[in-house]
Write a protein that holds these residues in place. Structure first.
Motif, short mmCIF file in Angstrom:
data_model
loop_
_atom_site.label_atom_id
_atom_site.label_comp_id
_atom_site.label_asym_id
_atom_site.label_seq_id
_atom_site.Cartn_x
_atom_site.Cartn_y
_atom_site.Cartn_z
N THR A 189 0.88 -1.16 0.00
CA THR A 189 0.00 0.00 0.00
C THR A 189 0.92 1.21 0.00
O THR A 189 1.98 1.20 0.63
CB THR A 189 -0.96 0.02 1.21
N ASP A 237 -1.45 1.90 -4.77
CA ASP A 237 -0.92 0.62 -4.31
C ASP A 237 -0.31 -0.18 -5.46
O ASP A 237 -0.66 0.02 -6.63
CB ASP A 237 -2.02 -0.20 -3.66
N LEU A 271 3.40 2.41 2.58
CA LEU A 271 2.76 2.50 3.89
C LEU A 271 2.81 1.17 4.62
O LEU A 271 3.06 1.12 5.83
CB LEU A 271 1.30 2.94 3.74
N GLU A 272 2.55 0.09 3.87
CA GLU A 272 2.44 -1.22 4.50
C GLU A 272 2.64 -2.32 3.47
O GLU A 272 2.31 -2.16 2.30
CB GLU A 272 1.03 -1.33 5.12
N ARG A 273 3.19 -3.43 3.93
CA ARG A 273 3.29 -4.64 3.12
C ARG A 273 2.14 -5.56 3.53
O ARG A 273 2.00 -5.88 4.70
CB ARG A 273 4.61 -5.36 3.38
N LEU A 274 1.33 -5.95 2.55
CA LEU A 274 0.20 -6.83 2.84
C LEU A 274 0.51 -8.24 2.34
O LEU A 274 0.99 -8.42 1.22
CB LEU A 274 -1.08 -6.35 2.14
#
Length: 162
Positions: free
Chosen positions: A87, A101, A148-151
């Protein structure tokens, strides 16, 4: 393993692994168009494309990078399994901030990445290199890209289906 994790998606490759050319699919013409050249020394580390019939906050189809040992060609359809997503916030040249993303998939025909089912399965140097590529790519275009973040797999499918 849940059904959702096993689901295959078909993606359209726009810019192949090893290319400096950035191609974009044009829905109006149904063709691939050269949109720009990446600076010397910068090339796509893996096939890069989009997930048809989706739309991101930027108005374009959702972006995906497809891991495989070789590149394909612009316009190639590739069946892959989603293994995760990054993200990200992207700040445009005009200062406008949007979510942009990047999904990460593995080609169903890949042998080298056949056992990769989640981001956690990747060799530890691949994700930081992918993040650095997207950051550098956007910097060269006068934009700012911030992960922002690794999913992991399941969360990536949930985001995709949102």
């Amino acid at each position: 393993m849940s059904k959702q994790k096993e689901q295959s998606i078909t993606v359209l490759i726009e810019s192949p692994k090893g290319y400096r050319q950035k191609f974009d699919y044009e829905p109006e013409s149904g063709r691939i168009k050269l949109s720009k050249l990446l600076p010397e020394g910068l090339m796509f580390p893996f096939d890069f494309g989009m997930i048809p019939e989706t739309k991101g906050e930027d108005g374009d189809p959702l972006d995906i990078i497809v891991l495989a040992e070789t590149g394909t060609f612009p316009g190639c359809l590739v069946d892959c399994r989603l293994i995760g997503a990054l993200t990200a916030d992207q700040t445009e040249r005009d200062g406008k901030q949007i979510r942009n993303d990047r999904y990460i998939g593995v080609s169903e025909v890949s042998r080298q990445f056949a056992n990769i089912k989640t981001l956690s399965d990747l060799p530890q140097d691949i994700l930081p290199q992918l993040e650095a590529f997207f950051e550098n790519y956007n910097t060269q275009a006068g934009k700012k890209f911030r992960v922002l973040e690794r999913l992991e797999t399941e969360a990536a499918y949930k985001l995709l289906n949102k």
